[in-house]
Design a protein around this motif. Structure first.
Motif, PDB file in Angstrom:
ATOM      1  N   UNK A  70       0.773  -1.263   0.040  1.00 16.11           N
ATOM      2  CA  UNK A  70       0.099   0.071  -0.031  1.00 16.11           C
ATOM      3  C   UNK A  70       0.770   1.277   0.073  1.00 16.11           C
ATOM      4  N   UNK A  71       1.874   1.295   1.064  1.00 14.70           N
ATOM      5  CA  UNK A  71       2.934   2.331   0.657  1.00 14.70           C
ATOM      6  C   UNK A  71       3.375   2.564  -0.315  1.00 14.70           C
ATOM      7  N   UNK A  72       4.081   1.625  -1.188  1.00 15.55           N
ATOM      8  CA  UNK A  72       4.468   1.577  -2.519  1.00 15.55           C
ATOM      9  C   UNK A  72       3.576   2.466  -3.409  1.00 15.55           C
ATOM     10  N   UNK A  73       2.311   1.691  -3.564  1.00 13.53           N
ATOM     11  CA  UNK A  73       1.240   2.254  -4.305  1.00 13.53           C
ATOM     12  C   UNK A  73       0.937   3.546  -4.258  1.00 13.53           C
ATOM     13  N   UNK A  74       0.796   4.218  -2.845  1.00 14.97           N
ATOM     14  CA  UNK A  74       0.441   5.631  -2.855  1.00 14.97           C
ATOM     15  C   UNK A  74       1.658   6.488  -2.956  1.00 14.97           C
ATOM     16  N   UNK A  75       2.866   6.050  -2.873  1.00 11.83           N
ATOM     17  CA  UNK A  75       3.986   6.767  -2.940  1.00 11.83           C
ATOM     18  C   UNK A  75       4.362   6.945  -4.686  1.00 11.83           C
ATOM     19  N   UNK A  76       4.020   6.010  -5.299  1.00 16.23           N
ATOM     20  CA  UNK A  76       4.464   6.262  -7.014  1.00 16.23           C
ATOM     21  C   UNK A  76       3.786   7.361  -7.575  1.00 16.23           C
ATOM     22  N   UNK A  77       4.554   7.658  -8.810  1.00 15.27           N
ATOM     23  CA  UNK A  77       3.936   8.956  -9.422  1.00 15.27           C
ATOM     24  C   UNK A  77       3.152   8.350 -10.400  1.00 15.27           C
ATOM     25  N   UNK A  78       2.113   9.288 -10.893  1.00 18.08           N
ATOM     26  CA  UNK A  78       1.219   8.926 -11.982  1.00 18.08           C
ATOM     27  C   UNK A  78       2.173   9.093 -13.464  1.00 18.08           C
ATOM     28  N   UNK A  79       1.541   8.514 -14.649  1.00 17.94           N
ATOM     29  CA  UNK A  79       2.498   8.719 -15.752  1.00 17.94           C
ATOM     30  C   UNK A  79       2.263  10.205 -16.177  1.00 17.94           C
ATOM     31  N   UNK A  80       1.370  10.913 -15.958  1.00 20.90           N
ATOM     32  CA  UNK A  80       1.137  12.396 -16.577  1.00 20.90           C
ATOM     33  C   UNK A  80       2.255  13.155 -15.450  1.00 20.90           C
ATOM     34  N   UNK A  81       2.500  12.838 -14.304  1.00 23.93           N
ATOM     35  CA  UNK A  81       3.501  13.507 -13.658  1.00 23.93           C
ATOM     36  C   UNK A  81       4.771  13.295 -14.056  1.00 23.93           C
ATOM     37  N   UNK A  82       5.226  11.967 -14.250  1.00 24.52           N
ATOM     38  CA  UNK A  82       6.475  11.618 -14.933  1.00 24.52           C
ATOM     39  C   UNK A  82       6.736  12.415 -16.173  1.00 24.52           C
ATOM     40  N   UNK A  83       5.786  12.651 -17.065  1.00 22.45           N
ATOM     41  CA  UNK A  83       6.003  13.012 -18.576  1.00 22.45           C
ATOM     42  C   UNK A  83       6.250  14.430 -18.282  1.00 22.45           C
ATOM     43  N   UNK A  84       5.276  15.168 -17.283  1.00 22.58           N
ATOM     44  CA  UNK A  84       5.593  16.629 -17.174  1.00 22.58           C
ATOM     45  C   UNK A  84       6.845  16.739 -16.595  1.00 22.58           C
ATOM     46  N   UNK A  85       7.549  16.087 -15.653  1.00 25.30           N
ATOM     47  CA  UNK A  85       8.911  16.217 -15.054  1.00 25.30           C
ATOM     48  C   UNK A  85       9.704  16.223 -16.277  1.00 25.30           C
ATOM     49  N   UNK A  86       9.828  15.031 -17.019  1.00 20.47           N
ATOM     50  CA  UNK A  86      10.675  14.882 -18.068  1.00 20.47           C
ATOM     51  C   UNK A  86      10.563  16.037 -19.156  1.00 20.47           C
ATOM     52  N   UNK A  87       9.481  16.435 -19.360  1.00 23.83           N
ATOM     53  CA  UNK A  87       9.479  17.811 -20.325  1.00 23.83           C
ATOM     54  C   UNK A  87      10.143  18.810 -19.634  1.00 23.83           C
ATOM     55  N   UNK A  88      10.032  19.201 -18.256  1.00 26.51           N
ATOM     56  CA  UNK A  88      10.537  20.273 -17.848  1.00 26.51           C
ATOM     57  C   UNK A  88      12.012  20.120 -17.594  1.00 26.51           C
ATOM     58  N   UNK A  89      12.589  18.916 -17.414  1.00 23.70           N
ATOM     59  CA  UNK A  89      13.905  18.316 -17.282  1.00 23.70           C
ATOM     60  C   UNK A  89      14.714  18.960 -18.998  1.00 23.70           C
ATOM     61  N   UNK A  90      13.898  18.443 -20.071  1.00 19.93           N
ATOM     62  CA  UNK A  90      14.265  18.767 -21.428  1.00 19.93           C
ATOM     63  C   UNK A  90      14.241  20.418 -21.595  1.00 19.93           C
ATOM     64  N   UNK A  91      13.478  21.012 -21.054  1.00 17.40           N
ATOM     65  CA  UNK A  91      13.480  22.469 -21.354  1.00 17.40           C
ATOM     66  C   UNK A  91      14.782  23.215 -20.524  1.00 17.40           C
ATOM     67  N   UNK A  92      15.021  22.550 -19.198  1.00 14.75           N
ATOM     68  CA  UNK A  92      16.017  22.914 -18.707  1.00 14.75           C
ATOM     69  C   UNK A  92      17.511  22.769 -19.234  1.00 14.75           C
ATOM     70  N   UNK A  93      17.441  21.522 -19.734  1.00  9.92           N
ATOM     71  CA  UNK A  93      18.804  21.289 -20.622  1.00  9.92           C
ATOM     72  C   UNK A  93      18.918  21.975 -21.780  1.00  9.92           C
ATOM     73  N   UNK A  94      17.888  22.256 -22.621  1.00  8.79           N
ATOM     74  CA  UNK A  94      17.891  23.201 -23.789  1.00  8.79           C
ATOM     75  C   UNK A  94      18.528  24.547 -23.022  1.00  8.79           C
ATOM     76  N   UNK A  95      17.981  25.114 -22.232  1.00  7.93           N
ATOM     77  CA  UNK A  95      18.139  26.279 -21.574  1.00  7.93           C
ATOM     78  C   UNK A  95      19.648  26.536 -21.142  1.00  7.93           C
TER      79      UNK A  95
END
Length: 95
Positions: free
Chosen positions: A17-42
């Motif tokens: 249950x702790x693992x299930x509640x602590x995991x990130x949703x796919x949308x959150x992971x996608x948003x984080x990857x997009x922000x990381x890509x923007x930061x790397x480009x900058x």
């Protein structure tokens, strides 16, 4: 023996249950990857050597390696693309 089995099952269920509640949703992971890509480009853009074009109080065009503080300036990349690109203001006739 049954108490030991119940304790192990309870701990396992709690961990699951702790693992299930602590995991990130796919949308959150996608948003984080997009922000990381923007930061790397900058960061890559800021790492390129640049010149800065601006006008001083007398209206004279200045081109420097450091941006002026408190003034509007235009960033110019030193590594220009292949080909000829002309920009700027037309020359005024000095009579």
């Amino acid at each position: 023996m049954r108490a030991w089995l119940a304790i192990v099952a309870g701990v396992g269920l709690g961990v699951g249950v702790a693992w299930w509640l602590a995991r990130e949703s796919p949308e959150t992971t996608t948003e984080r990857q997009a922000r990381a890509g923007q930061a790397a480009a900058a960061q890559a853009r800021d790492a390129r050597p640049s010149l800065y074009r601006w006008r001083d109080d007398a209206g004279i065009l200045q081109i420097t390696e450091k941006p002026p503080s408190g003034r509007h300036y235009e960033r110019i990349d030193r590594d220009t693309p292949a080909g000829i690109h002309v920009s700027g203001e037309p020359a005024s006739d000095a009579d």
